[in-house]
Enzyme design. Structure first.
Site, mmCIF file in Angstrom:
data_model
loop_
_atom_site.group_PDB
_atom_site.id
_atom_site.type_symbol
_atom_site.label_atom_id
_atom_site.label_comp_id
_atom_site.label_asym_id
_atom_site.label_seq_id
_atom_site.Cartn_x
_atom_site.Cartn_y
_atom_site.Cartn_z
ATOM 1 N N LYS A 1 2.826 -31.187 -45.263
ATOM 2 C CA LYS A 1 1.658 -29.462 -45.404
ATOM 3 C C LYS A 1 1.625 -29.613 -46.951
ATOM 4 O O LYS A 1 0.317 -29.439 -47.745
ATOM 5 C CB LYS A 1 1.974 -28.397 -44.981
ATOM 6 C CG LYS A 1 2.091 -28.880 -43.334
ATOM 7 C CD LYS A 1 2.726 -27.187 -43.149
ATOM 8 C CE LYS A 1 2.216 -27.648 -41.600
ATOM 9 N NZ LYS A 1 2.934 -28.568 -41.040
ATOM 10 N N HIS B 1 -9.453 -19.278 -36.772
ATOM 11 C CA HIS B 1 -8.564 -20.460 -36.427
ATOM 12 C C HIS B 1 -9.134 -22.046 -35.958
ATOM 13 O O HIS B 1 -9.719 -21.726 -34.282
ATOM 14 C CB HIS B 1 -7.255 -20.611 -36.020
ATOM 15 C CG HIS B 1 -6.632 -22.137 -35.849
ATOM 16 N ND1 HIS B 1 -5.078 -22.583 -36.379
ATOM 17 C CD2 HIS B 1 -6.656 -23.766 -35.937
ATOM 18 C CE1 HIS B 1 -5.035 -23.868 -35.879
ATOM 19 N NE2 HIS B 1 -6.063 -24.487 -35.891
ATOM 20 N N GLU C 1 -7.262 -29.008 -39.765
ATOM 21 C CA GLU C 1 -7.309 -27.511 -38.909
ATOM 22 C C GLU C 1 -7.620 -27.067 -40.532
ATOM 23 O O GLU C 1 -7.234 -26.740 -42.006
ATOM 24 C CB GLU C 1 -5.754 -27.158 -39.128
ATOM 25 C CG GLU C 1 -5.813 -28.282 -36.959
ATOM 26 C CD GLU C 1 -4.303 -27.535 -36.955
ATOM 27 O OE1 GLU C 1 -3.526 -26.220 -37.744
ATOM 28 O OE2 GLU C 1 -3.981 -27.648 -35.739
ATOM 29 N N ARG D 1 -1.474 -36.847 -34.961
ATOM 30 C CA ARG D 1 -1.904 -37.072 -33.455
ATOM 31 C C ARG D 1 -2.754 -35.721 -32.557
ATOM 32 O O ARG D 1 -3.291 -35.846 -33.412
ATOM 33 C CB ARG D 1 -0.158 -36.078 -33.364
ATOM 34 C CG ARG D 1 -0.108 -34.885 -33.282
ATOM 35 C CD ARG D 1 1.047 -33.941 -32.837
ATOM 36 N NE ARG D 1 1.725 -32.556 -33.466
ATOM 37 C CZ ARG D 1 1.176 -32.109 -33.137
ATOM 38 N NH1 ARG D 1 -0.376 -31.784 -32.029
ATOM 39 N NH2 ARG D 1 1.187 -30.316 -33.277
#
Length: 730
Positions: free
Chosen positions: A126, A218, A285, A303
């Site tokens: 991240k 999100h 994201e 993935r």
């Protein structure tokens, strides 16, 4: 437009799936469709699992703990050698984002069905991925993304950012290794807990600290890239409804996004993938701030995501097939302009957990499982977009009268399977598609009404309540949705209706009559009922709920002529009589009856108490009846006779200060010893169940009287772990 078949390389002959549960089954289904042989791996507790049954070959790779089985690269590679598998599909979780695993497979000449190791390193971290995004001028959430992992340093960074902050594992995903911290006093414990969970889940305890956005959505973009440098976006998903930082309902496309915002998000996601020379399926994201309408890059998952089916439903594509095509060296099957965006899809994750007890996971056997009937195994085909539509600034196509409502069920367990404590508690995924969001939501509610599980607590009732919530229907989405609407989502359970109690009593009567041998009369079979002239059957059945504060109901049931019954229900707040009731058991779990001239078909499943638990006044030591009525599940209790409770002793009513395991769990740590003085709220036991860590804190101040567990123990639900002599009692 499809690429020419002349360019296409052949598929693999055999692949290994380095995973378990529903995702392993999902990959196997696509492989079978394409004529590819499959190899499953399994731990000792998964020997009878569905993915083992579905695969062409299966190999045991070790004991139940993931670290000794599904995370053992050496064992999986050995199975590749023994089976002749040419490629490995990692699924999600476990080794799916492990660059070392991808590199080791490459050395063995085995294809990793995923991105190159370099991309996993760059985007799997991240902190590094945020640096790449910053260089690409994509906004990121303010925070510390560096390599200094000193606890005091991180605490100072958190204070400088200002609380609340988010501690997040640098590697991995799925909400693991993530903690929201609201004050400086909470930081140290939250950091330790996040690190422990990250280490167990991903083998790396490094974390980053970010400012926590108060009202975020999100929103994520599905990207796909091939080895020829092409990359496309398969539109966005909204995954805002979460508990414990883990998604439970996802939908595609994200509600309320303008074509311009969709284009911006998708282009940024494509740029991110190209920046690391990405190959295969990935998800970028974003956090969308509801207060400012700005979006920030959060992370990239290298993935296939759990929620990929909603993308499949709005595009009509099989993303696992795309993965296999790209891994075989073929170009992407479609260009960006040719990818459909049709209708709306939802995915509801069915979990073994108790939403009314902080969503704590549950474990046990699936004693009974009945699901809605799927209309499709794979996503139905969707009409291609018109040549005139923009490639990315796309409006959702809802004018599709020829697209019928559809339902898929992605599951990895069948009736009789054991939901254990070692892995994630997800049982299945319910996926629906409609012409628009309203239709898709209606299909979802109807499907949840038909989903019936007994043996473990589930979130099905919660999902049904959520799908009918006005704010959710109006798409007022944010990651704090459940907390914000807690009162609406967790309203007090109403007492069981007279109709439900009457059907439960009828079920017990019919069942017990079938059990009684013909012509045999003993005091034991006649205690609960009376017979007059051999024709009239009369009985009073006491029925309770799991809420011990609610008074029991007494149901008087009397047989009359021609197999009919008169039933009187006496509850605390009402009394009601049903006359001339018909009743029969069409199966061991199905009651056919008529009440007040209404014909009913009701599922009622008996769950006996665990044999090791002595009788007591606790509902989990009694027979439970799970009644599925009008789309809802109600759990009733048949109280044990008082003499039996007296013999057993009320062993589950512990003295004040005793801490018991809330579920079958693994003991992670016991930081107290006999004789230690503890304050109310102190940590006394740390447990783990289904990859979720739980901290048990002292309910009273006092002195530790006894410790009934140690690190590494497996403990059953209800086991006393620590007893504390309260200062108030001394």
């Amino acid at each position: 437009m499809l690429h020419s078949s002349a360019q296409r390389k052949p598929h693999f002959d055999k692949i290994l799936i380095a995973n378990r549960g529903e995702i392993a089954c999902r990959v196997i289904r696509t492989a079978k469709k394409l004529g590819i042989k499959t190899v499953a791996v399994y731990s000792e507790v998964d020997v009878d699992s569905l993915h083992v049954t579905l695969a062409d070959e299966a190999y045991c790779i070790g004991p139940a703990p993931s670290a000794e089985s599904y995370l053992r690269m050496d064992k999986i590679i050995d199975v590749c050698r023994r089976s002749g598998a040419q490629a490995v599909h990692p699924g999600y979780g476990f080794l799916s984002e492990n660059a070392v695993f991808a590199e080791q497979l490459a050395k063995e000449g085995v294809v990793f069905i995923g991105p190159p190791a370099s991309a996993i390193v760059s985007m799997g971290s991240k902190s590094e991925s945020k640096a790449i995004m910053e260089a690409a001028t994509v906004p990121v959430v303010p925070g510390y993304h560096g390599s200094n992992q000193d606890a005091h340093f991180l605490k100072r960074k958190a204070s400088k950012l200002g609380y609340p902050v988010l501690i997040k594992a640098v590697h991995g995903g799925g909400g693991k290794g993530m903690r929201t911290v609201h004050s400086e006093n909470e930081f140290a414990d939250a950091l330790q807990s996040a690190r422990r969970e990250a280490e167990k889940s991903f083998g790396n305890s490094d974390v980053l600290v970010e400012k926590y956005i108060e009202r975020p959505r999100h929103v994520e973009v599905q990207v796909f890239a091939d080895t020829f440098g092409e990359c496309v976006a398969l539109w966005e998903r909204d995954c805002s409804v979460q508990r414990r930082n883990q998604k439970i309902v996802e939908e595609a496309p994200a509600p309320g996004l303008s074509p311009e915002m969709r284009e911006d998000l998708c282009q940024k996601a494509i740029d991110a993938a190209k920046a690391v020379k990405y190959v295969g399926a990935g998800t970028v994201e974003f956090i969308f701030d509801n207060d400012t309408d700005k979006f920030y890059f959060m992370e990239m998952n290298t993935r296939l995501q759990v929620e990929h089916p909603v993308t499949e439903m709005i595009t009509g594509l099989d993303l696992v097939e795309w993965q296999l095509q790209v891994a075989a060296g073929n170009p992407l099957p479609l260009s960006q302009a040719a990818i459909p965006l049709v209708g709306h899809a939802f995915e509801a994750r069915i979990y073994a957990e108790n939403p009314r007890n902080q969503f704590l996971p549950d474990s046990g056997p699936l004693l009974f499982l009945s699901t809605p009937e799927p209309t499709h195994v794979f996503a139905p085909s969707m009409p291609a977009p018109a040549a005139s539509v923009p490639a990315l600034a796309r409006t959702v196509n809802t004018n599709v009268d020829d697209v019928a409502p559809s339902l898929r069920l992605e599951q990895g367990f069948e009736q009789g399977a054991q939901i254990g404590v070692y892995y994630d508690p997800m049982i299945a995924k319910l996926v629906v598609h409609g012409r628009d969001r309203t239709e898709a939501l209606r299909i979802l509610r109807g499907a949840l009404d038909k989903y019936q599980v007994v043996g473990v607590a589930t979130n099905i009732e919660f999902l049904r309540t959520l799908a009918g919530n006005d704010a959710f229907i109006d798409a007022e989405l944010e990651t704090g949705f459940i907390r914000k609407h807690d009162n609406d989502l967790f309203r007090p359970l109403p007492p069981p209706s007279a109709e439900v109690l009457a059907q439960a009593a009828l079920y017990v009567t019919l069942r017990d009559q079938l059990k009684r041998p013909a012509g045999v009369s003993t005091p034991w079979t006649s205690l609960a009922s009376r017979r007059f002239g051999g024709d009239v059957y009369e009985r009073i059945i006491t029925i309770s709920t799991e809420d011990t504060s609610v008074p029991s109901a007494a149901v008087h049931i009397r047989s009359t002529t021609n197999g009919l019954f008169d039933i009187t229900v006496k509850a605390a707040s009402y009394e009601k009589t049903f006359t001339s009731v018909t009743g029969q058991l069409s199966s061991p779990t199905t009651v056919l009856s008529s009440l007040d001239s209404v014909s009913l078909r009701t599922t009622i499943v008996s769950q006996p108490p665990p044999p090791a638990l002595p009788a007591s006044s606790s509902p989990n030591t009694m027979e439970r009846l799970h009644v599925f009525h009008n789309g809802h599940k109600l759990t009733l209790v048949l109280p044990s006779p008082r003499w039996l409770q007296s013999l057993g002793g009320d062993v589950l009513n512990a003295q004040k200060g005793a801490l018991r395991a809330p579920m079958p769990s693994l003991v992670v740590n016991v930081p107290v010893s006999v004789g230690d003085k503890v304050n109310k709220g102190d940590t006394v036991v740390i447990l783990e169940s289904m990859k979720t860590e739980m901290i048990l804190r002292a309910s009273v101040a006092g002195v530790v009287k006894s410790v009934g567990c140690k690190k590494g123990d497996m403990v059953d639900e209800g086991k006393e772990l620590v007893a504390i002599d309260s200062e108030e009692e001394s």
